[in-house]
Design an enzyme around this catalytic site. Structure first.
Site, PDB file in Angstrom:
ATOM      1  N   SER A  88      43.327-110.714 104.636  1.00 20.70           N
ATOM      2  CA  SER A  88      43.469-110.756 106.067  1.00 20.70           C
ATOM      3  C   SER A  88      43.281-109.402 106.755  1.00 20.70           C
ATOM      4  O   SER A  88      43.022-109.364 107.961  1.00 20.70           O
ATOM      5  CB  SER A  88      44.866-111.305 106.422  1.00 20.70           C
ATOM      6  OG  SER A  88      45.874-110.450 105.943  1.00 20.70           O
ATOM      7  N   LYS A 141      46.976-102.036 110.966  1.00 12.04           N
ATOM      8  CA  LYS A 141      46.816-103.486 111.143  1.00 12.04           C
ATOM      9  C   LYS A 141      47.773-103.966 112.235  1.00 12.04           C
ATOM     10  O   LYS A 141      48.914-103.485 112.321  1.00 12.04           O
ATOM     11  CB  LYS A 141      47.143-104.158 109.800  1.00 12.04           C
ATOM     12  CG  LYS A 141      46.876-105.645 109.722  1.00 12.04           C
ATOM     13  CD  LYS A 141      47.128-106.142 108.281  1.00 12.04           C
ATOM     14  CE  LYS A 141      46.870-107.624 108.119  1.00 12.04           C
ATOM     15  NZ  LYS A 141      47.116-108.087 106.717  1.00 12.04           N
ATOM     16  N   SER A 185      45.371-109.400 100.507  1.00 12.15           N
ATOM     17  CA  SER A 185      44.849-109.021 101.823  1.00 12.15           C
ATOM     18  C   SER A 185      44.515-107.553 102.025  1.00 12.15           C
ATOM     19  O   SER A 185      43.942-107.194 103.050  1.00 12.15           O
ATOM     20  CB  SER A 185      45.829-109.425 102.914  1.00 12.15           C
ATOM     21  OG  SER A 185      45.622-110.773 103.241  1.00 12.15           O
TER      22      SER A 185
HETATM   23  N1  GLN Z   1      44.320-114.966 101.601  1.00 11.69           N
HETATM   24  C1  GLN Z   1      45.694-115.154 101.198  1.00 11.69           C
HETATM   25  C2  GLN Z   1      46.359-116.098 102.172  1.00 11.69           C
HETATM   26  O1  GLN Z   1      45.714-116.536 103.069  1.00 11.69           O
HETATM   27  C3  GLN Z   1      46.401-113.833 101.154  1.00 11.69           C
HETATM   28  C4  GLN Z   1      46.729-113.320 102.480  1.00 11.69           C
HETATM   29  C5  GLN Z   1      47.472-112.017 102.450  1.00 11.69           C
HETATM   30  O2  GLN Z   1      47.516-111.333 101.434  1.00 11.69           O
HETATM   31  N2  GLN Z   1      48.125-111.717 103.556  1.00 11.69           N
HETATM   32  O3  GLN Z   1      47.512-116.403 102.023  1.00 11.69           O
END
Ligand code: GLN
Length: 490
Positions: A155, A80, A179
């Protein structure tokens, strides 16, 4: 599809040692696959072709010399784009870091290199890891290989989509509120968030430091276990990394679930849950029972507060972590007259132009929650409720070994569908966030498909540092089912 792309890590290592093909041939097959699929999927933000070929040749030389026992020797992986990799762009999918070249390797990246991995490139994500759909990337969305009109989750959408598209063997992502697990569920692959502190976060660009954790994506449990083992362990450069021994996660994967106690939290069958998801989870519960596990209903009574608590704490930490992007020390400085009216004007213009809407929303939410007069009402209270959520799990774990639920309440949705409605986007993580708040390990694995052919994910959450237990349970489910063998129609 080239059959080399179907191989798992163990088969790759055996074949390389048997000289059935070389690491360079394998890497070229993956680079070709990237060339074939990227115009449709867009999982990668950068492809490191020369570096990958160089690493593959180095692996071939080691194999030639009989020095071939590194756990990922010659295995093509991808990471990532919030993990620093020396000399390569690390953008966090943000305009602000568009030109940032990392001057050093994140510990997880260094461990991949030490393990002999071939790093193919950097993967797309929601900007600064804020999102559940990969649509918040400043460089355009990733598309779900199962249906290109739908989101891959987020994400770490690029990390999940690349494994599903077979454009890398395994990948690394990060999970702050879901995410890793939610995109794994959307893309029909395995994704694991280890215990907080299991993998060093040195060189991971921070979102919410009390929640962030790096973890593996793979097409099967064994590969996830191998990758987890290769990057785990204490690191003096990350004060939150745990000084806990790293077991061999691949050992006893065949142990089965006889006698394992699985808790099913009543609060996780929420209103608005897709009936096909719920049906797949009920079937999965039956599979575990057939394999000899004991399932029992449990209660995690503070679950309903997890989402609001997260949306105070994570933005509060983000507003502080993202203060460093001022266009001076980090980030693209906004040029032009208006920007330089004053020092503050330059900061403001740089941040205004560098950050996307969701990132700005989080900074505002977090700054508000931390401001004087509101700090106790929001931040302190959220911390207290976080403790109650942790206690719910600790109480449950007196009775059960793992907690089972759906990973996400719905399958992947259409690109654009939730973009204008942040709350509906935030609801994607309602079943994954509690595990982050409590610092626990959690895994998502494929457990079925909807009538439209979209993957459904099953989540298992374990006690602190009980990654082995959840991997064993997940492996038993994998052996008893075939969901993980299906290929996206790409
Ligand atoms: N979707 C969640 C957020 O937007 C989790 C994101 C993540 O785990 N980085 O905060």
């Amino acid at each position: 599809m080239n059959e080399l792309l179907q191989l798992g890590i163990t088969e790759i290592l055996e074949s390389l040692r048997a000289r059935e093909f070389s690491a360079e041939e394998l890497t070229r097959a993956y680079l070709e696959r990237i060339g074939e699929t990227e115009a449709r999927v867009h999982a990668y933000l950068s492809v490191l072709e020369d570096e990958a070929i160089g690493a593959a040749r180095a692996a071939d030389r080691k194999i030639g010399a009989g020095d071939d026992d590194s756990p990922l020797l010659g295995v093509p992986v991808a990471v990532k784009d919030l993990l620093c990799m020396r000399g390569t762009k690390t953008t966090c999918a943000s305009r602000f870091l568009e030109n940032f070249k990392a001057p050093y390797d994140a510990t997880a990246v260094a461990r991949l290199k030490d393990a002999g991995a071939v790093i193919l490139g950097k993967l797309n994500m929601d900007e600064f890891a804020m999102g559940s759909s990969c649509e918040q990337s400043a460089f355009g969305p990733t598309h779900n290989p199962w249906n290109l009109k739908t989101i891959p989750g987020g994400s770490s959408g690029g990390s999940a989509a690349a494994v599903a598209a077979r454009s890398c063997v395994v990948s690394l992502g990060s999970d702050t509120g879901g995410s890793i697990r939610q995109p794994a569920a959307c893309c029909g692959v395995v994704g694991m968030k280890p215990t907080y502190g299991r993998i060093s976060r040195y060189g991971l660009i921070a979102f919410a430091s009390s929640l962030d954790q790096i973890g593996p994506f793979a097409k099967n449990i064994r590969d996830a276990a191998i990758l987890l083992g290769a990057v785990s362990g204490h690191d003096p450069r990350d004060s939150t990394s745990a000084d806990e021994p790293v077991p061999d996660y691949t050992k006893n994967l065949e142990a089965g679930v006889r006698g394992l106690k699985i808790g099913i939290p009543e609060e996780y069958f929420i209103e608005g849950m897709d009936p096909e998801v719920e049906a797949a989870i009920q079937k999965a519960i039956a599979v575990f029972e057939e394999q000899g596990a004991e399932t029992l209903e449990i209660s995690l009574p503070h679950t309903e507060y997890a989402l609001p608590v997260y949306y105070i704490l994570a933005p509060a930490e983000a507003s502080s972590n993202l203060a460093r992007y001022d266009g001076v020390r980090f980030g693209v400085r906004q040029e032009g007259e208006s920007a330089y009216g004053s020092l503050f004007g330059m900061y403001a213009a740089s941040r205004e132009n560098g950050f996307g809407d969701e990132v700005k929303r989080r900074i505002m939410l977090g700054t508000y929650a931390l401001s004087s007069g509101y700090y106790d009402a929001f931040y302190t209270k959220a911390q207290r409720v976080r403790t109650l959520i942790c206690r719910d799990f600790m109480t449950a774990f007196e009775e059960v070994d793992v907690v089972l639920s759906a990973t996400a309440p719905t399958p992947a949705f259409e690109i654009g569908e939730r973009l204008a409605d942040p709350i509906s986007m935030y609801l994607s993580d309602i079943l994954t966030i509690p595990c982050n708040l409590a610092g626990l390990p959690g895994i998502s694995q494929p457990c079925g498909f909807t009538s439209r052919g979209l993957p459904i994910g099953l989540q298992l959450v374990g006690k602190p540092f009980a990654e082995k237990t959840i991997l064993q349970a997940a492996a038993a489910f994998e052996r008893a089912t075939t969901h993980h063998e299906a290929l996206p129609p790409l």
